[in-house]
Design a protein around this motif. Structure first.
Motif, PDB file in Angstrom:
ATOM      1  N   ARG A  30       8.830  -8.669 -10.138  1.00  0.00           N
ATOM      2  CA  ARG A  30       9.726  -7.896 -11.051  1.00  0.00           C
ATOM      3  C   ARG A  30       9.688  -8.235 -12.478  1.00  0.00           C
ATOM      4  NH1 ARG A  30      13.310  -4.774  -7.425  1.00  0.00           N
ATOM      5  NH2 ARG A  30      11.943  -4.253  -5.737  1.00  0.00           N
ATOM      6  N   ALA A  61      11.286  -1.617  -8.762  1.00  0.00           N
ATOM      7  CA  ALA A  61       9.814  -1.505  -8.594  1.00  0.00           C
ATOM      8  C   ALA A  61       9.387  -0.387  -9.433  1.00  0.00           C
ATOM      9  CB  ALA A  61       9.435  -0.920  -7.108  1.00  0.00           C
ATOM     10  N   HIS A  62       9.861   0.912  -9.653  1.00  0.00           N
ATOM     11  CA  HIS A  62       9.427   1.811 -10.294  1.00  0.00           C
ATOM     12  C   HIS A  62       9.302   1.372 -12.157  1.00  0.00           C
ATOM     13  CE1 HIS A  62      10.251   4.246  -7.265  1.00  0.00           C
ATOM     14  NE2 HIS A  62       9.467   5.207  -7.710  1.00  0.00           N
ATOM     15  N   THR A  64       9.432  -1.731 -13.127  1.00  0.00           N
ATOM     16  CA  THR A  64       8.254  -2.725 -13.380  1.00  0.00           C
ATOM     17  C   THR A  64       6.726  -1.830 -13.605  1.00  0.00           C
ATOM     18  OG1 THR A  64       9.660  -4.359 -12.103  1.00  0.00           O
ATOM     19  CG2 THR A  64       7.341  -4.693 -12.549  1.00  0.00           C
ATOM     20  N   ALA A  65       6.574  -1.083 -12.767  1.00  0.00           N
ATOM     21  CA  ALA A  65       5.380  -0.467 -12.954  1.00  0.00           C
ATOM     22  C   ALA A  65       5.383   0.252 -14.267  1.00  0.00           C
ATOM     23  CB  ALA A  65       5.277   0.768 -11.739  1.00  0.00           C
ATOM     24  N   LYS A  68       4.773  -2.477 -17.082  1.00  0.00           N
ATOM     25  CA  LYS A  68       3.331  -2.891 -17.045  1.00  0.00           C
ATOM     26  C   LYS A  68       2.378  -2.129 -17.779  1.00  0.00           C
ATOM     27  CE  LYS A  68       4.032  -6.188 -13.174  1.00  0.00           C
ATOM     28  NZ  LYS A  68       3.366  -6.752 -11.844  1.00  0.00           N
ATOM     29  N   GLU A  69       2.602  -0.673 -17.533  1.00  0.00           N
ATOM     30  CA  GLU A  69       1.894   0.294 -18.387  1.00  0.00           C
ATOM     31  C   GLU A  69       1.896   0.267 -19.967  1.00  0.00           C
ATOM     32  OE1 GLU A  69      -0.612   1.695 -16.708  1.00  0.00           O
ATOM     33  OE2 GLU A  69      -0.119   0.915 -14.755  1.00  0.00           O
ATOM     34  N   LYS A  82      -0.220   7.500 -14.240  1.00  0.00           N
ATOM     35  CA  LYS A  82      -0.436   6.443 -13.479  1.00  0.00           C
ATOM     36  C   LYS A  82       0.644   6.216 -12.577  1.00  0.00           C
ATOM     37  CE  LYS A  82      -3.781   4.096 -15.521  1.00  0.00           C
ATOM     38  NZ  LYS A  82      -4.923   3.194 -14.841  1.00  0.00           N
ATOM     39  N   MET A  83       1.811   6.515 -12.790  1.00  0.00           N
ATOM     40  CA  MET A  83       2.860   6.508 -11.919  1.00  0.00           C
ATOM     41  C   MET A  83       2.790   7.580 -10.402  1.00  0.00           C
ATOM     42  SD  MET A  83       5.003   4.197 -12.961  1.00  0.00           S
ATOM     43  CE  MET A  83       6.572   4.213 -11.943  1.00  0.00           C
ATOM     44  N   LYS A  86       0.572   5.648  -8.346  1.00  0.00           N
ATOM     45  CA  LYS A  86       1.011   4.537  -7.661  1.00  0.00           C
ATOM     46  C   LYS A  86       2.145   5.013  -6.565  1.00  0.00           C
ATOM     47  CE  LYS A  86       0.468   1.206 -11.065  1.00  0.00           C
ATOM     48  NZ  LYS A  86       0.920   0.273 -12.329  1.00  0.00           N
TER      49      LYS A  86
END
Length: 125
Positions: A30, A61-62, A64-65, A68-69, A82-83, A86
């Motif tokens: 995270r 989680a969302h 963090t995703a 990272k993008e 991208k999301m 995922k």
């Protein structure tokens, strides 16, 4: 001399990067953003109510995703795509979720908008 009309930019074409003034780390998968509490009222809270000088904001989680993008190349549109890859179960409401989340990150000065690149095409991921 006539003023040049400014055309508002499309938010989906915006490119964001993490704010360099906000240090962050990754713990247990995270993203954790460190926020220094400055100012008179924060000083009073630290002095008399034993509040921390630095707050650690852990993203879900969302979040963090999405974080990272943010590489300085991807647009908001690219991040939405991208999301959706995922988290396919939430594909139908992902655009609202990402746009709202990016607004929250922007208001809290966790991300800053990078200069727009008009040569970028919308469908490229």
């Amino acid at each position: 001399m006539a003023k040049k009309k400014r055309v508002p930019a499309n938010y989906m074409d915006a490119v964001f990067i993490p704010n360099p003034e906000r240090p962050w780390t990754e713990k247990k998968g995270r993203v954790v953003i460190d926020v220094e509490n400055k100012g008179f009222y924060h000083w009073v809270a630290q002095k008399f109510f034993h509040r921390p000088r630095v707050s650690h904001i852990e993203l879900d989680a969302h979040g963090t995703a999405v974080w990272k993008e943010l590489d300085g190349q991807r647009t908001v549109y690219d991040i939405v795509r991208k999301m959706e890859e995922k988290f396919p179960a939430e594909r139908d409401r992902m655009i609202d979720r990402v746009v709202t989340y990016m607004g929250i990150l922007q208001r809290n000065h966790f991300v800053v908008r990078k200069q727009e690149n008009n040569n970028r095409k919308r469908g490229s991921v």
